[in-house]
Design an enzyme around this catalytic site. Structure first.
Site, PDB file in Angstrom:
ATOM      1  N   TRP A 426      70.154 141.801  40.918  1.00 32.49           N
ATOM      2  CA  TRP A 426      69.660 142.553  42.092  1.00 32.49           C
ATOM      3  C   TRP A 426      70.531 143.766  42.350  1.00 32.49           C
ATOM      4  CZ3 TRP A 426      71.722 144.258  46.652  1.00 32.49           C
ATOM      5  CH2 TRP A 426      70.812 144.745  47.590  1.00 32.49           C
ATOM      6  N   TYR A 430      69.287 147.568  42.045  1.00 30.59           N
ATOM      7  CA  TYR A 430      69.233 148.347  43.284  1.00 30.59           C
ATOM      8  C   TYR A 430      70.135 149.571  43.185  1.00 30.59           C
ATOM      9  CZ  TYR A 430      68.752 149.435  48.208  1.00 30.59           C
ATOM     10  OH  TYR A 430      68.476 150.073  49.396  1.00 30.59           O
ATOM     11  N   ASP A 446      64.580 140.596  44.994  1.00 33.08           N
ATOM     12  CA  ASP A 446      64.681 141.038  46.385  1.00 33.08           C
ATOM     13  C   ASP A 446      63.729 140.241  47.272  1.00 33.08           C
ATOM     14  OD1 ASP A 446      65.588 143.412  48.278  1.00 33.08           O
ATOM     15  OD2 ASP A 446      63.427 143.140  48.571  1.00 33.08           O
TER      16      ASP A 446
END
Length: 493
Positions: A426, A430, A446
């Site tokens: 993640w 991101y 997410d």
């Protein structure tokens, strides 16, 4: 990049703004190249040829039009259609104020200078030097016309340490000297406002208020400030402090929607040295070079995304000012809310950032660099001991050169990040999505994405999210934004 002459011809004859920056029209009888929105009388088709970038047109011997000003055109999508090695080369060339030697650039890319020349010849038909010179000459022209900076300072801002060399390159491209351009009609008069004003064009539409709302929810006190005016969006502004090449300053951005451009006011000591970098970073911050029409058409094939796209004018990917800064913030934001992550990041700035006084006497901060955080403990920020250790690992890896923030390949970047203890998929995606503006990054685990893709009151799984997003490639990051937006629409309904 292959261009369809029939499409280019129709676009230039109608002066369609959606094609501005996508190609350039070169007129054989005059030796001039123009944007497709040029107000001059359209030449006959037999007298024109088309180029994907201004650099290619200039290298072919055409000079830029002084009426439509190719220097003010939005970025060309052609740059995004090249190999990852060429993309990285372009990024490195634009991050440095002055020109690196071809050998040094190739060494940083891990290839030979001969192979680098071959790649540029294959993709653009021109050399890296020709790309650099054309981009910098176009930038210098914009400063000559839009500012009152002395010619010598403009030459330095454009990356030339020799005024004689600058004059020679500029005259080769524009067929006139910088001083002659400065004397011509159109140069900006002196203003009472501090700083230097730059104009950054984009292809409309631009959801200015939507982007500012996104930044406002994540603005760091003392570093960023967003002012929203819902009655008059043109009065809405974004402001942030910055440090580029040792020069600290402040930038203020507003949207000039009538002319499809952002107005950026830069206030900094020795501002000439930072202007090119500031321009490039603001373009990335607001995703000004996105091909919004192509992205929307592609993503609208998914019924859920199509529903959200119907209410958005020009989807763009909010970027970040600095990849190191945003990676650090992404680590802070693991498994907590946006508001909580912003609060903790604010503590980090107040604890470790450099403070200075703004032009109006306001207290401002610079986000701390990796060097300033080398001995930081982070335990006083209100994070767990494990998270503090992850932050220390990340800073150490940055200082040791284990992380390459110029890496254009998504998978390679994620491998770099996830090798560090405490950083998972993640965080890597991101950071790639926001910090490095990678359009295909997709944080599949997410929570918001899993809720948005869920059915029957149940969340989707990361595997299901990845399968659904496969059809969105290469713009999965924009799909993620739309999924988050769909949650807001669901709450309103």
């Amino acid at each position: 990049m292959q261009l369809d002459p029939a499409i280019c011809n129709r676009a230039r004859l109608t002066r369609d703004r959606r094609f501005d920056g996508r190609f350039y029209t070169a007129v054989k009888t005059t030796g001039i190249f123009c944007r497709p929105i040029c107000p001059a009388r359209a030449p006959l088709e037999r007298n024109v040829e088309y180029f994907a970038t201004a650099a290619e047109a200039a290298a072919a011997g055409y000079r830029p039009c002084l009426r439509c000003r190719p220097d003010a055109a939005p970025g060309s999508p052609a740059w995004g259609l090249v190999s990852t090695t060429v993309q990285r080369a372009l990024l490195l060339m634009r991050r440095e104020r002055e020109l690196q030697s071809l050998e040094r650039l190739a060494e940083r890319l891990g290839i030979s200078s001969r192979y680098l020349r071959k790649l540029f010849a294959e993709h653009f038909g021109i050399s890296p030097l020709q790309v650099w010179q054309t981009e910098r000459a176009l930038f210098a022209f914009s400063l000559l016309r839009d500012t009152r900076l002395p010619v010598a300072e403009i030459a330095f801002a454009a990356g030339f340490n020799s005024l004689r060399r600058f004059n020679g390159v500029f005259k080769d491209i524009y067929r006139r000297t910088p001083s002659e351009v400065r004397r011509e009609k159109g140069a900006e008069r002196r203003e009472n406002n501090p700083g230097i004003r730059l104009y950054l064009s984009y292809r409309p539409p631009l959801d200015w208020q939507g982007m500012l709302a996104f930044f406002a929810a994540r603005a760091l006190p003392g570093v960023e400030q967003v002012t929203m005016d819902y009655q008059d969006p043109q009065r809405s502004t974004y402001q942030r402090s910055f440090s580029v090449e040792g020069q600290r300053g402040l930038l203020l951005v507003r949207n000039d929607a009538a002319n499809s451009r952002l107005e950026v006011r830069v206030i900094a000591d020795g501002s000439g040295a930072v202007l090119f970098r500031v321009r490039e970073q603001v373009r990335q911050l607001f995703d000004l070079d996105a091909d919004t029409e192509a992205i929307a058409v592609h993503l609208a094939r998914d019924p859920l995304l199509a529903q959200v796209l119907a209410g958005i004018q020009g989807i763009r990917l909010p970027g970040a000012w600095d990849p190191f800064e945003y990676a650090l913030r992404a680590i802070l934001g693991q498994q907590i809310s946006v508001a909580a992550a912003t609060t903790i990041a604010g503590r980090l700035v107040a604890r470790y950032g450099e403070s200075f006084t703004g032009p109006d006497g306001e207290a401002l901060y610079l986000f701390p660099t990796a060097e300033q955080l080398a001995e930081a403990d982070f335990s006083d920020l209100g994070v767990t001991r494990t998270r503090a250790q992850t932050l220390r690992n990340f800073v150490r890896a940055t200082l040791d050169g284990q992380l390459d923030f110029s890496e254009p390949d998504l998978d390679a970047w994620c491998r770099q990040m996830t090798r560090l203890p405490g950083i998972g998929d993640w965080t890597a995606h991101y950071t790639a999505m926001r910090g490095l503006s990678m359009p295909d990054a997709f944080p599949a685990s997410d929570l918001g994405i899993l809720i948005a893709l869920g059915e029957g009151g149940r969340k989707a799984t990361p595997r299901q999210a990845l399968a659904r997003a496969e059809a969105w490639r290469p713009w999965r990051a924009y799909g993620a934004l739309l999924l988050w937006q769909s949650l807001k629409l669901r709450d309103k309904s």
